[in-house]
Design an enzyme around this catalytic site. Structure first.
Site, mmCIF file in Angstrom:
data_model
loop_
_atom_site.group_PDB
_atom_site.id
_atom_site.type_symbol
_atom_site.label_atom_id
_atom_site.label_comp_id
_atom_site.label_asym_id
_atom_site.label_seq_id
_atom_site.Cartn_x
_atom_site.Cartn_y
_atom_site.Cartn_z
ATOM 1 N N ARG A 82 -19.365 0.628 -8.123
ATOM 2 C CA ARG A 82 -18.666 1.932 -8.036
ATOM 3 C C ARG A 82 -18.407 2.366 -6.605
ATOM 4 N NH1 ARG A 82 -22.232 2.677 -12.074
ATOM 5 N NH2 ARG A 82 -21.299 2.636 -14.151
ATOM 6 N N LYS A 124 -5.383 3.307 1.069
ATOM 7 C CA LYS A 124 -4.804 2.785 -0.183
ATOM 8 C C LYS A 124 -5.217 1.324 -0.338
ATOM 9 C CE LYS A 124 -0.558 5.433 -0.972
ATOM 10 N NZ LYS A 124 0.911 5.308 -1.142
ATOM 11 N N GLU A 151 7.391 -2.114 10.566
ATOM 12 C CA GLU A 151 6.622 -0.910 10.179
ATOM 13 C C GLU A 151 6.312 -0.051 11.405
ATOM 14 O OE1 GLU A 151 5.981 0.074 7.077
ATOM 15 O OE2 GLU A 151 5.520 -1.638 5.794
ATOM 16 N N LYS A 160 0.575 7.076 11.480
ATOM 17 C CA LYS A 160 0.033 6.889 10.128
ATOM 18 C C LYS A 160 -1.173 7.814 9.919
ATOM 19 C CE LYS A 160 -0.679 4.533 6.168
ATOM 20 N NZ LYS A 160 -0.513 3.270 5.488
ATOM 21 N N GLU A 182 -1.046 11.436 -1.168
ATOM 22 C CA GLU A 182 0.389 11.424 -1.421
ATOM 23 C C GLU A 182 0.837 12.450 -2.446
ATOM 24 O OE1 GLU A 182 2.217 7.584 -1.274
ATOM 25 O OE2 GLU A 182 4.120 8.333 -2.084
ATOM 26 N N ARG A 206 2.977 12.439 2.604
ATOM 27 C CA ARG A 206 2.722 11.010 2.772
ATOM 28 C C ARG A 206 3.907 10.158 2.307
ATOM 29 N NH1 ARG A 206 -3.016 7.689 2.100
ATOM 30 N NH2 ARG A 206 -2.084 5.665 2.482
ATOM 31 N N ASN A 212 7.399 6.079 3.146
ATOM 32 C CA ASN A 212 8.198 5.168 2.330
ATOM 33 C C ASN A 212 9.642 5.035 2.817
ATOM 34 O OD1 ASN A 212 6.101 4.558 0.567
ATOM 35 N ND2 ASN A 212 6.488 6.398 -0.650
ATOM 36 N N HIS A 236 11.694 2.002 1.922
ATOM 37 C CA HIS A 236 10.952 1.227 0.926
ATOM 38 C C HIS A 236 11.575 1.237 -0.465
ATOM 39 C CE1 HIS A 236 8.025 0.958 4.094
ATOM 40 N NE2 HIS A 236 7.133 0.345 3.335
ATOM 41 N N HIS A 260 11.658 -2.388 -1.509
ATOM 42 C CA HIS A 260 10.863 -2.943 -2.613
ATOM 43 C C HIS A 260 11.760 -3.658 -3.617
ATOM 44 C CE1 HIS A 260 7.170 -0.094 -2.016
ATOM 45 N NE2 HIS A 260 7.038 -1.219 -1.353
ATOM 46 N N HIS A 313 8.079 -8.388 3.506
ATOM 47 C CA HIS A 313 8.102 -6.939 3.320
ATOM 48 C C HIS A 313 8.789 -6.228 4.502
ATOM 49 C CE1 HIS A 313 6.827 -2.990 2.016
ATOM 50 N NE2 HIS A 313 6.288 -2.780 3.209
HETATM 51 N N1 LIG Z 1 -2.489 -0.364 1.695
HETATM 52 C C1 LIG Z 1 -1.388 0.020 2.320
HETATM 53 O O1 LIG Z 1 -1.237 1.173 2.711
HETATM 54 C C2 LIG Z 1 -0.335 -1.004 2.570
HETATM 55 C C3 LIG Z 1 0.735 -0.700 3.421
HETATM 56 C C4 LIG Z 1 1.676 -1.692 3.699
HETATM 57 C C5 LIG Z 1 1.535 -2.952 3.128
HETATM 58 N N2 LIG Z 1 0.484 -3.217 2.308
HETATM 59 C C6 LIG Z 1 0.304 -4.547 1.708
HETATM 60 O O2 LIG Z 1 0.141 -5.477 2.778
HETATM 61 C C7 LIG Z 1 0.505 -6.772 2.321
HETATM 62 C C8 LIG Z 1 1.280 -7.489 3.391
HETATM 63 O O3 LIG Z 1 0.478 -7.599 4.532
HETATM 64 P P1 LIG Z 1 0.751 -8.709 5.664
HETATM 65 O O4 LIG Z 1 2.175 -8.671 6.027
HETATM 66 O O5 LIG Z 1 -0.244 -8.497 6.706
HETATM 67 O O6 LIG Z 1 0.581 -10.057 4.854
HETATM 68 P P2 LIG Z 1 -0.582 -11.163 4.773
HETATM 69 O O7 LIG Z 1 -1.909 -10.534 4.704
HETATM 70 O O8 LIG Z 1 -0.193 -12.071 3.662
HETATM 71 O O9 LIG Z 1 -0.431 -11.945 6.160
HETATM 72 C C9 LIG Z 1 0.751 -12.637 6.437
HETATM 73 C C10 LIG Z 1 0.498 -14.114 6.738
HETATM 74 O O10 LIG Z 1 -0.081 -14.234 8.027
HETATM 75 C C11 LIG Z 1 -1.294 -14.991 7.966
HETATM 76 N N3 LIG Z 1 -2.143 -14.459 9.020
HETATM 77 C C12 LIG Z 1 -2.780 -13.270 9.042
HETATM 78 N N4 LIG Z 1 -3.334 -13.061 10.234
HETATM 79 C C13 LIG Z 1 -3.067 -14.150 10.995
HETATM 80 C C14 LIG Z 1 -3.358 -14.501 12.330
HETATM 81 N N5 LIG Z 1 -3.993 -13.664 13.139
HETATM 82 N N6 LIG Z 1 -2.930 -15.702 12.760
HETATM 83 C C15 LIG Z 1 -2.237 -16.525 11.955
HETATM 84 N N7 LIG Z 1 -1.896 -16.239 10.688
HETATM 85 C C16 LIG Z 1 -2.310 -15.055 10.220
HETATM 86 C C17 LIG Z 1 -1.789 -14.790 6.564
HETATM 87 O O11 LIG Z 1 -2.640 -15.839 6.187
HETATM 88 C C18 LIG Z 1 -0.484 -14.798 5.777
HETATM 89 O O12 LIG Z 1 -0.053 -16.114 5.578
HETATM 90 C C19 LIG Z 1 1.262 -6.566 1.031
HETATM 91 O O13 LIG Z 1 0.471 -6.973 -0.063
HETATM 92 C C20 LIG Z 1 1.488 -5.063 0.966
HETATM 93 O O14 LIG Z 1 1.515 -4.556 -0.360
HETATM 94 C C21 LIG Z 1 -0.442 -2.271 2.022
HETATM 95 ZN ZN LIG Z 2 5.615 -0.969 4.017
#
Ligand SMILES: NC(=O)c1ccc[n+]([C@@H]2O[C@H](COP(=O)([O-])OP(=O)(O)OC[C@H]3O[C@@H](n4cnc5c(N)ncnc54)[C@H](O)[C@@H]3O)[C@@H](O)[C@H]2O)c1
Ligand SMILES: [Zn+2]
Length: 365
Positions: free
Chosen positions: A124, A145, A187, A229, A239, A243, A247, A250, A254, A267
């Site tokens: 939990r 989030k 972003e 942020k 949100e 917040r 988006n 987005h 999306h 993304h």
């Molecule tokens: N929680 C939130 O508020 C929020 C906001 C925006 C996006 N997201 C989520 O974030 C995700 C996307 O995140 P991302 O773009 O970081 O993707 P990711 O975590 O998949 O990383 C992108 C790629 O880079 C590689 N990688 C990561 N760090 C590295 C490093 N230092 N050196 C070499 N390779 C590296 C990873 O293995 C992967 O292949 C999505 O699932 C999205 O929904 C969440």
């Molecule tokens: Zn985003």
């Protein structure tokens, strides 16, 4: 040098540390934040990140007297699943994690969302720490989030669970693939476009330094991006209203990701196109033309896409948007820029206007 800022959420406030090489201070920072040595820690990461940094993180923590387990998931969005969560819970149980344990997300947004949801749900809720290793994760690691995906919808099983701290070592970014660098910067630019015209101008002037991972530029840009942020989240953690401005780009973004099968556009690329679309919509609504020209010019400077790949079907894009929760009775809640650095939440955008914009974005050069 280390920069520090606070996400101000009353009793759930936490710091973001940003600096080159600060991973070396991990054990001292854990101690400073009351993460005790009596309960085991679990580091969750993906295979790419593990290859670069896992041994270092577990080594530094064990040397300081912590008991540390780790769980490595395959890289990529499919790892944000309930099946993976179940496996992480198995590792946590085997390693003896208890209510006082801390789960550490070492990686990009995928690992952050997955490990964060594991921390929100294991027993939990246990504490968690974000160690972002992508530029995009300056966004995803701040704000609490956390989620996994369901085959029918992205991020649909989740929670709000704030970390104890965010430890952002900009030196970890040097191994990121160039395409991930640019997509993450999208972003950062968004944080300027919604909040701060000066920061937007700074991003444009420093595009080459940022894309080239210049340490000073990165630290400043990530600091400013996280600050925006943090400011938004502090005012509206769950949100209810404000917040939603995060988006920007987005709604279209999306839909483009979904129609591209989540493997055509990253993304950050999809939302770059979405932000150009939002700027076009703004001009159509009577706002000054420069909102569109400046927005487009910035994304072009970063080598990000500004047009929709023409083979993506407009009907499918519109359908994907209607599945989005922001769509209601032919009208979309849409984030529209009213100036560079300012946006409004507009609840009266007609689906037909958006459709026109989508068609125009396919012809954009
Ligand atoms: N929680 C939130 O508020 C929020 C906001 C925006 C996006 N997201 C989520 O974030 C995700 C996307 O995140 P991302 O773009 O970081 O993707 P990711 O975590 O998949 O990383 C992108 C790629 O880079 C590689 N990688 C990561 N760090 C590295 C490093 N230092 N050196 C070499 N390779 C590296 C990873 O293995 C992967 O292949 C999505 O699932 C999205 O929904 C969440
Ligand atoms: Zn985003």
């Amino acid at each position: 040098m280390m920069r520090e800022l606070t996400v101000d959420l009353g009793s759930r406030s936490y710091p973001i540390y940003i600096g080159e090489g600060i991973l070396n201070d991990i054990a001292a920072l854990f101690q400073k934040h009351g993460i005790g040595k009596g309960s085991p820690l679990l580091v969750v990461t993906d295979e790419h990140v593990a290859a670069h940094f896992l041994d270092r993180v577990t080594g530094l923590l064990s040397a300081a007297g912590y008991s540390v387990a780790s769980h490595v998931v395959p890289a990529g969005e499919p790892s944000k699943s309930l099946a993976m969560l179940e496996q992480i819970v198995a590792t946590a149980l085997e390693a003896g994690l208890d209510r006082k344990s801390t789960i550490i997300a070492l990686g990009g947004g995928v690992v952050g969302d997955l490990a964060g949801f594991a921390a929100a749900s294991y027993m939990r809720g246990v504490r968690f720490v974000q160690i972002p290793t992508t530029i995009l994760a300056h966004d995803s690691s701040v704000g609490g989030k956390v989620a996994v995906n369901h085959p029918l919808a992205k991020n649909i099983i989740g929670a709000f669970h704030q970390p104890e701290m965010v430890l952002y070592d900009t030196a970890t970014l040097l191994t990121l693939p160039d395409r991930e660098v640019r997509a993450g910067l999208s972003e950062m630019i968004k944080h300027g476009l919604i909040w701060d015209a000066d920061f937007t101008a700074w991003c444009e002037e420093n595009a080459d330094r940022l894309v080239g991972l210049d340490p000073e530029a990165l630290q400043y840009g990530l600091y400013k991006g996280c600050s925006v942020k943090a400011a938004v989240v502090s005012q509206d953690e769950r949100e209810n209203d404000l917040r939603a401005i995060l988006n920007l780009g987005h709604t279209i973004g999306h839909a483009l990701e979904a129609v591209g099968g989540y493997n055509e556009l990253l993304h950050g690329e999809a939302i770059a196109i979405g932000m150009v679309g939002a700027a076009k919509l703004s001009v159509r609504m009577g706002n000054p033309e420069h909102i569109y020209t400046v927005t487009k010019r910035i994304f072009q400077k970063f080598g990000l896409p500004v047009s929709i790949p023409p083979h993506l079907d407009t009907d499918e894009i519109m359908r994907a948007m209607m599945h989005d929760k922001k769509f209601n009775e032919g009208q979309i809640v849409y984030i529209v820029p009213t100036e560079i650095g300012k946006v409004e939440i507009n609840k009266n955008v007609s689906a037909q206007w958006v459709r026109d914009i989508v068609d125009q974005l396919k012809r954009e050069d």
